[in-house]
Design a protein around this motif. Structure first.
Motif, PDB file in Angstrom:
ATOM      1  N   ARG A 103     -65.499  54.815   3.577  1.00 18.48           N
ATOM      2  CA  ARG A 103     -65.333  53.162   3.460  1.00 18.48           C
ATOM      3  C   ARG A 103     -64.530  53.293   1.998  1.00 18.48           C
ATOM      4  O   ARG A 103     -63.444  52.549   1.482  1.00 18.48           O
ATOM      5  CB  ARG A 103     -66.260  52.533   3.390  1.00 18.48           C
ATOM      6  CG  ARG A 103     -66.960  52.393   4.694  1.00 18.48           C
ATOM      7  CD  ARG A 103     -67.957  50.988   4.662  1.00 18.48           C
ATOM      8  NE  ARG A 103     -68.607  50.728   3.551  1.00 18.48           N
ATOM      9  CZ  ARG A 103     -69.869  50.981   3.307  1.00 18.48           C
ATOM     10  NH1 ARG A 103     -70.528  51.846   4.304  1.00 18.48           N
ATOM     11  NH2 ARG A 103     -70.637  50.654   2.044  1.00 18.48           N
ATOM     12  N   LEU A 106     -60.835  54.431   2.214  1.00 14.02           N
ATOM     13  CA  LEU A 106     -60.193  53.353   3.038  1.00 14.02           C
ATOM     14  C   LEU A 106     -59.865  52.410   2.043  1.00 14.02           C
ATOM     15  O   LEU A 106     -58.657  51.966   1.879  1.00 14.02           O
ATOM     16  CB  LEU A 106     -60.766  52.728   3.917  1.00 14.02           C
ATOM     17  CG  LEU A 106     -60.790  53.519   5.412  1.00 14.02           C
ATOM     18  CD1 LEU A 106     -61.525  52.968   6.557  1.00 14.02           C
ATOM     19  CD2 LEU A 106     -59.305  53.736   5.946  1.00 14.02           C
ATOM     20  N   VAL A 107     -60.645  51.987   1.025  1.00  8.63           N
ATOM     21  CA  VAL A 107     -60.529  50.887   0.139  1.00  8.63           C
ATOM     22  C   VAL A 107     -59.527  51.239  -1.019  1.00  8.63           C
ATOM     23  O   VAL A 107     -58.486  50.478  -1.327  1.00  8.63           O
ATOM     24  CB  VAL A 107     -61.975  50.312  -0.531  1.00  8.63           C
ATOM     25  CG1 VAL A 107     -61.652  49.421  -1.682  1.00  8.63           C
ATOM     26  CG2 VAL A 107     -62.959  49.652   0.508  1.00  8.63           C
ATOM     27  N   ILE A 188     -68.465  50.791  10.754  1.00  9.69           N
ATOM     28  CA  ILE A 188     -68.565  50.622   9.389  1.00  9.69           C
ATOM     29  C   ILE A 188     -67.851  48.863   9.276  1.00  9.69           C
ATOM     30  O   ILE A 188     -67.702  48.456   7.813  1.00  9.69           O
ATOM     31  CB  ILE A 188     -67.367  51.366   8.607  1.00  9.69           C
ATOM     32  CG1 ILE A 188     -66.079  51.297   9.401  1.00  9.69           C
ATOM     33  CG2 ILE A 188     -67.876  53.181   8.914  1.00  9.69           C
ATOM     34  CD1 ILE A 188     -64.890  52.035   8.669  1.00  9.69           C
ATOM     35  N   LEU A 192     -67.600  47.714   5.456  1.00 12.50           N
ATOM     36  CA  LEU A 192     -66.105  47.730   4.941  1.00 12.50           C
ATOM     37  C   LEU A 192     -65.683  46.183   4.350  1.00 12.50           C
ATOM     38  O   LEU A 192     -64.867  45.928   3.640  1.00 12.50           O
ATOM     39  CB  LEU A 192     -65.040  48.083   6.003  1.00 12.50           C
ATOM     40  CG  LEU A 192     -63.438  48.226   5.648  1.00 12.50           C
ATOM     41  CD1 LEU A 192     -63.547  49.008   4.299  1.00 12.50           C
ATOM     42  CD2 LEU A 192     -62.685  48.598   6.910  1.00 12.50           C
ATOM     43  N   ASP A 195     -67.582  45.664   1.359  1.00 11.05           N
ATOM     44  CA  ASP A 195     -66.836  46.413   0.127  1.00 11.05           C
ATOM     45  C   ASP A 195     -65.459  45.542  -0.238  1.00 11.05           C
ATOM     46  O   ASP A 195     -64.956  45.423  -1.411  1.00 11.05           O
ATOM     47  CB  ASP A 195     -66.297  47.546   0.779  1.00 11.05           C
ATOM     48  CG  ASP A 195     -67.461  48.638   0.751  1.00 11.05           C
ATOM     49  OD1 ASP A 195     -68.626  48.385   0.151  1.00 11.05           O
ATOM     50  OD2 ASP A 195     -67.459  49.490   1.486  1.00 11.05           O
ATOM     51  N   SER A 196     -64.961  44.887   0.792  1.00  6.66           N
ATOM     52  CA  SER A 196     -63.653  44.031   0.640  1.00  6.66           C
ATOM     53  C   SER A 196     -63.867  42.848  -0.095  1.00  6.66           C
ATOM     54  O   SER A 196     -63.112  42.356  -1.027  1.00  6.66           O
ATOM     55  CB  SER A 196     -62.800  43.768   1.984  1.00  6.66           C
ATOM     56  OG  SER A 196     -62.609  44.912   2.572  1.00  6.66           O
TER      57      SER A 196
END
Length: 263
Positions: A103, A106-107, A188, A192, A195-196
């Motif tokens: 994650r 990805l971020v 996830i 995710l 996190d976003s």
């Protein structure tokens, strides 16, 4: 993390990114297959990470003998410059102990690429729905505050149903108990999304309650739902599912059939 297939890395700034979560029924991944195949998107690179189970295979979107044996990897990026659309297809499970790391990667890539919005296609166990989730459509959405600022009117016009927050302890009637987001079987997705929110990223989650089995109809339902918002394909009077092109890899989705020698 991102390795370009070309000498010059693609410019993805202000593109919309669509990606699946590896979740129950693989619905998000199947929906992404339909998008890449139908729009004839070009592969521009792949994600190099130790967080996915390593694998390799033939071209899942082959249209002729010449490109059938081109090697493909667990996480690849496709684009359509005309639509300003990028797609990340994830074909392998995430190693459980490296979920958080994946994650974070990805971020980091999303922020570096400058996407205008991110859409995660996901699914959740139908049998673990709350009573209120049993009513109406099996489709739900989540949206971060950053994207809500830009898309509030569009989402209101669509009339979609937001994912419910459930009581942490349903058997207790404590008015002070804080509800929480519960998405079983979605991989996830929740992490995710959380996190976003923290990173102020414009991300939306579209998910479908489903069960394991033949999830091809679920994939069509989810991708048509996405198309209502992003208008990837023109609305036509024909059957909604017929406008999507089924990729060659789906021919072996359930194996290669029963050997005649058994009978």
């Amino acid at each position: 993390m991102f390795i370009s297939s070309e000498d010059a890395p693609p410019v993805l700034k202000n593109f919309t990114l669509v990606m699946p979560a590896v979740a129950v029924g693989n619905v998000g991944q199947l929906a992404v297959d339909l998008i890449v195949s139908t729009l004839n998107m070009s592969r521009v690179g792949y994600i190099h990470t130790d967080c996915l189970i390593p694998m390799a295979g033939n071209n899942p979107y082959t249209t002729c003998k010449e490109d059938a044996e081109v090697l493909h990897t667990p996480a690849e990026v496709y684009t359509s410059a005309e639509l300003k659309l990028a797609v990340l297809q994830i074909r392998a499970p995430i190693i459980q102990t490296k979920s958080k790391k994946f994650r974070q990667q990805l971020v980091s890539w999303i922020k570096a690429s400058g996407f205008s919005r991110i859409v995660v296609l996901s699914s959740s166990h139908a049998y673990q729905r709350d009573d209120q989730q049993l009513q109406g459509t099996p489709l739900r959405y989540l949206v971060t505050p950053s994207l809500l600022k830009m898309s509030a009117d569009a989402l209101k016009e669509l009339g979609w149903r937001e994912m419910e927050q459930l009581p942490a302890f349903p058997e207790l009637t404590d008015a002070n108990a804080k509800p929480w987001l519960y998405i079983p079987g979605a991989g996830i997705t929740k992490g995710l999304y959380t996190d976003s929110c923290k990173e102020d990223l414009p991300l939306a989650v579209l998910l479908l309650f489903c069960s394991e089995g033949d999830n091809i109809p679920d994939a069509f339902t989810l991708v048509n739902h996405l198309n209502d918002w992003l208008h990837l394909l023109d609305n036509q009077s024909q059957e909604p599912n017929s406008k999507w092109k089924i990729p060659a890899s789906w021919n072996l989705l359930f194996g290669s059939g029963i050997p005649p020698a058994l009978f």
